[in-house]
Design an enzyme around this catalytic site. Structure first.
Site, PDB file in Angstrom:
ATOM      1  N   ARG A 102       0.882  -1.179   0.000  1.00 61.20           N
ATOM      2  CA  ARG A 102       0.000   0.000   0.000  1.00 61.20           C
ATOM      3  C   ARG A 102       0.912   1.219   0.000  1.00 61.20           C
ATOM      4  O   ARG A 102       1.712   1.386   0.923  1.00 61.20           O
ATOM      5  CB  ARG A 102      -0.932  -0.021   1.211  1.00 61.20           C
ATOM      6  CG  ARG A 102      -1.667   1.306   1.386  1.00 61.20           C
ATOM      7  CD  ARG A 102      -2.826   1.223   2.343  1.00 61.20           C
ATOM      8  NE  ARG A 102      -3.957   0.541   1.764  1.00 61.20           N
ATOM      9  CZ  ARG A 102      -5.217   0.702   2.159  1.00 61.20           C
ATOM     10  NH1 ARG A 102      -5.510   1.533   3.140  1.00 61.20           N
ATOM     11  NH2 ARG A 102      -6.183   0.018   1.588  1.00 61.20           N
ATOM     12  N   HIS A 129      -6.930   0.967  -6.924  1.00 64.10           N
ATOM     13  CA  HIS A 129      -7.244   0.104  -5.778  1.00 64.10           C
ATOM     14  C   HIS A 129      -7.981  -1.127  -6.316  1.00 64.10           C
ATOM     15  O   HIS A 129      -9.167  -1.325  -6.060  1.00 64.10           O
ATOM     16  CB  HIS A 129      -8.105   0.890  -4.782  1.00 64.10           C
ATOM     17  CG  HIS A 129      -8.175   0.278  -3.410  1.00 64.10           C
ATOM     18  ND1 HIS A 129      -7.485  -0.864  -3.047  1.00 64.10           N
ATOM     19  CD2 HIS A 129      -8.877   0.645  -2.290  1.00 64.10           C
ATOM     20  CE1 HIS A 129      -7.755  -1.162  -1.790  1.00 64.10           C
ATOM     21  NE2 HIS A 129      -8.590  -0.263  -1.309  1.00 64.10           N
ATOM     22  N   GLN A 132     -10.044  -3.500  -4.037  1.00 61.68           N
ATOM     23  CA  GLN A 132     -11.356  -2.952  -3.687  1.00 61.68           C
ATOM     24  C   GLN A 132     -12.357  -3.269  -4.798  1.00 61.68           C
ATOM     25  O   GLN A 132     -13.489  -3.688  -4.537  1.00 61.68           O
ATOM     26  CB  GLN A 132     -11.241  -1.438  -3.495  1.00 61.68           C
ATOM     27  CG  GLN A 132     -12.539  -0.759  -3.108  1.00 61.68           C
ATOM     28  CD  GLN A 132     -13.025  -1.186  -1.730  1.00 61.68           C
ATOM     29  OE1 GLN A 132     -12.265  -1.155  -0.780  1.00 61.68           O
ATOM     30  NE2 GLN A 132     -14.274  -1.583  -1.613  1.00 61.68           N
ATOM     31  N   ASP A 222     -16.991   7.823  -2.380  1.00 62.10           N
ATOM     32  CA  ASP A 222     -15.772   7.652  -1.577  1.00 62.10           C
ATOM     33  C   ASP A 222     -15.459   9.018  -0.964  1.00 62.10           C
ATOM     34  O   ASP A 222     -16.072  10.031  -1.349  1.00 62.10           O
ATOM     35  CB  ASP A 222     -14.633   7.164  -2.505  1.00 62.10           C
ATOM     36  CG  ASP A 222     -13.335   6.866  -1.767  1.00 62.10           C
ATOM     37  OD1 ASP A 222     -13.337   6.804  -0.528  1.00 62.10           O
ATOM     38  OD2 ASP A 222     -12.293   6.691  -2.441  1.00 62.10           O
ATOM     39  N   CYS A 262     -16.476   2.309  -0.424  1.00 65.29           N
ATOM     40  CA  CYS A 262     -15.343   1.422  -0.102  1.00 65.29           C
ATOM     41  C   CYS A 262     -15.010   1.442   1.386  1.00 65.29           C
ATOM     42  O   CYS A 262     -14.401   0.503   1.886  1.00 65.29           O
ATOM     43  CB  CYS A 262     -14.126   1.828  -0.920  1.00 65.29           C
ATOM     44  SG  CYS A 262     -13.671   3.569  -0.676  1.00 65.29           S
ATOM     45  N   ARG A 290     -14.358  -8.110   0.802  1.00 64.08           N
ATOM     46  CA  ARG A 290     -12.941  -7.913   0.492  1.00 64.08           C
ATOM     47  C   ARG A 290     -12.168  -9.211   0.768  1.00 64.08           C
ATOM     48  O   ARG A 290     -11.327  -9.626  -0.016  1.00 64.08           O
ATOM     49  CB  ARG A 290     -12.368  -6.777   1.349  1.00 64.08           C
ATOM     50  CG  ARG A 290     -12.886  -5.383   1.036  1.00 64.08           C
ATOM     51  CD  ARG A 290     -12.391  -4.905  -0.301  1.00 64.08           C
ATOM     52  NE  ARG A 290     -10.932  -4.959  -0.398  1.00 64.08           N
ATOM     53  CZ  ARG A 290     -10.101  -4.033   0.097  1.00 64.08           C
ATOM     54  NH1 ARG A 290     -10.586  -2.951   0.662  1.00 64.08           N
ATOM     55  NH2 ARG A 290      -8.783  -4.178  -0.009  1.00 64.08           N
TER      56      ARG A 290
HETATM   57  N1   CP Z   1     -11.470   0.132   1.640  1.00 71.84           N
HETATM   58  C1   CP Z   1     -10.221   0.008   2.139  1.00 71.84           C
HETATM   59  O1   CP Z   1      -9.242  -0.269   1.428  1.00 71.84           O
HETATM   60  O2   CP Z   1     -10.161   0.162   3.478  1.00 71.84           O
HETATM   61  P1   CP Z   1      -8.818   0.303   4.341  1.00 71.84           P
HETATM   62  O3   CP Z   1      -8.180   1.593   3.943  1.00 71.84           O
HETATM   63  O4   CP Z   1      -9.275   0.271   5.764  1.00 71.84           O
HETATM   64  O5   CP Z   1      -7.919  -0.860   4.005  1.00 71.84           O
HETATM   65  N1  NVA Z   2      -9.712   6.982  -1.977  1.00 71.75           N
HETATM   66  C1  NVA Z   2      -9.418   6.550  -0.629  1.00 71.75           C
HETATM   67  C2  NVA Z   2      -9.735   5.102  -0.490  1.00 71.75           C
HETATM   68  C3  NVA Z   2      -9.474   4.501   0.867  1.00 71.75           C
HETATM   69  C4  NVA Z   2      -9.755   3.047   0.919  1.00 71.75           C
HETATM   70  C5  NVA Z   2      -7.959   6.845  -0.297  1.00 71.75           C
HETATM   71  O1  NVA Z   2      -7.098   6.597  -1.154  1.00 71.75           O
HETATM   72  O2  NVA Z   2      -7.682   7.325   0.801  1.00 71.75           O
END
Ligand code: CP
Ligand code: NVA
Length: 306
Positions: A102, A129, A132, A222, A262, A290
């Site tokens: 990540r 992502h 997701q 989101d 999400c 997920r």
């Molecule tokens: N939706 C998602 O990726 O959640 P987190 O940021 O908690 O992993």
């Molecule tokens: N768009 C958001 C998604 C989090 C799961 C971010 O990148 O923070």
């Protein structure tokens, strides 16, 4: 090597197969019959940003599959600081069978994969992502069976989540409509890539949310400021205020329309409590999926390495 960095190179049939497998694994879990992946595998997770869903769902999935996982925050690893990114990739990929990354920059995932001796999974970057999107498509498939011909309307920022979902929808014949304020729509680079890899996709942009949701089967949103964009929060709140998903907007959509997010959600900002807590909301089954989607993904990744 089977990396999972984007959904671009997947075709509709492979994606449907993965989702079917996820459903089978979900049912097996409910019957207490998880099927272990052999030999025992280890998953490494290296996260530069916070996470609840992605981290826990991957770690739980590995436990269910009879494997193990190791979580490292970037504070511990120091990607590119304590040692170079290629050196971390070359080293850690000898200890584990796959790595979930990540990152802030998407290029970090791509570069890590180029130097890793094991598969790399994009667990969220600033650009996409895809994990997701797998959970989202699984949730929609559970709801409606065949997804072809359905319409997803994403109300909000044309961000990482929106890009991956748009691609996944395109691969499965789902219409995707982005309703974003001026300046927050899909970037040209993404639109060029989309046209190249999803030539039959039905992707449109409609800046007026009330108009955009008229044919929606799913309304998705989101956060307005993603992780890494905190310094833009004030401006984004002003720009996105007319894009809140609230009861008035839901009334513009067909009565059967579902709500998805999400998570994490900023209640009272991009979505109101009355929508996220309503019977139309799928957000918690969506979050739970997920894990099931990623189990199928892990099985697919490890299958190549038997
Ligand atoms: N939706 C998602 O990726 O959640 P987190 O940021 O908690 O992993
Ligand atoms: N768009 C958001 C998604 C989090 C799961 C971010 O990148 O923070």
């Amino acid at each position: 090597m089977r990396h999972f960095i984007d959904l671009l190179d997947w075709d509709g049939d492979s994606l449907r197969k993965l989702l079917d497998d996820a459903l089978r694994m979900k049912r097996a879990r409910r019957r207490g019959k998880d099927l272990p992946v052999k030999p025992r595998r280890v998953l490494g997770l290296i996260f530069e940003k916070p996470s609840l869903r992605t981290r826990v769902s991957f770690q739980a999935a590995m436990a269910h599959l009879g494997g193990a996982s190791v979580f490292l925050s970037n504070h511990e690893v120091g990607l590119g600081q304590r040692e170079s990114l290629p050196d971390v990739a070359r080293t850690v990929s000898q200890f584990v069978d796959a790595v979930v990354l990540r990152t802030f920059k998407h290029e970090t995932v791509v570069e890590f994969a180029a130097h890793a001796a094991c598969p790399v999974i994009n667990g969220l970057s600033d650009y996409s992502h895809p994990c997701q999107a797998l959970g989202d498509l699984l949730t929609m498939r559970e709801q409606s069976g065949d997804l072809a011909g359905k319409t997803v309307v994403f109300v909000g920022d044309g961000n990482n989540v929106a890009r991956s979902l748009a691609i996944g929808c395109g691969k499965l014949g789902v219409r995707f409509v982005l309703s974003a304020p001026k300046g927050y729509g899909f970037d040209d680079r993404f639109l060029r890539t989309y046209c190249e890899f999803v030539p039959d996709g039905d992707l449109t942009e409609e800046p007026a949310p009330a108009k955009a949701v008229k044919q929606a089967d799913v309304i998705y949103t989101d956060v307005w400021a993603s992780m890494g964009q905190e310094n833009e929060t004030k401006k984004r709140h002003r720009d996105f205020a007319p894009y809140q998903v609230n009861a008035a907007l839901m009334r513009q959509a067909p009565a059967h329309a579902k709500f998805m997010h999400c998570l994490p959600a900023h209640r009272g900002e991009e979505v109101t409590n009355e929508v996220i807590d309503s019977p139309a909301s799928l957000v918690f089954p969506q979050a739970g999926n997920r894990m099931h989607a990623q189990k199928a993904l892990l099985k697919w990744i490890f299958a190549e390495r038997q």
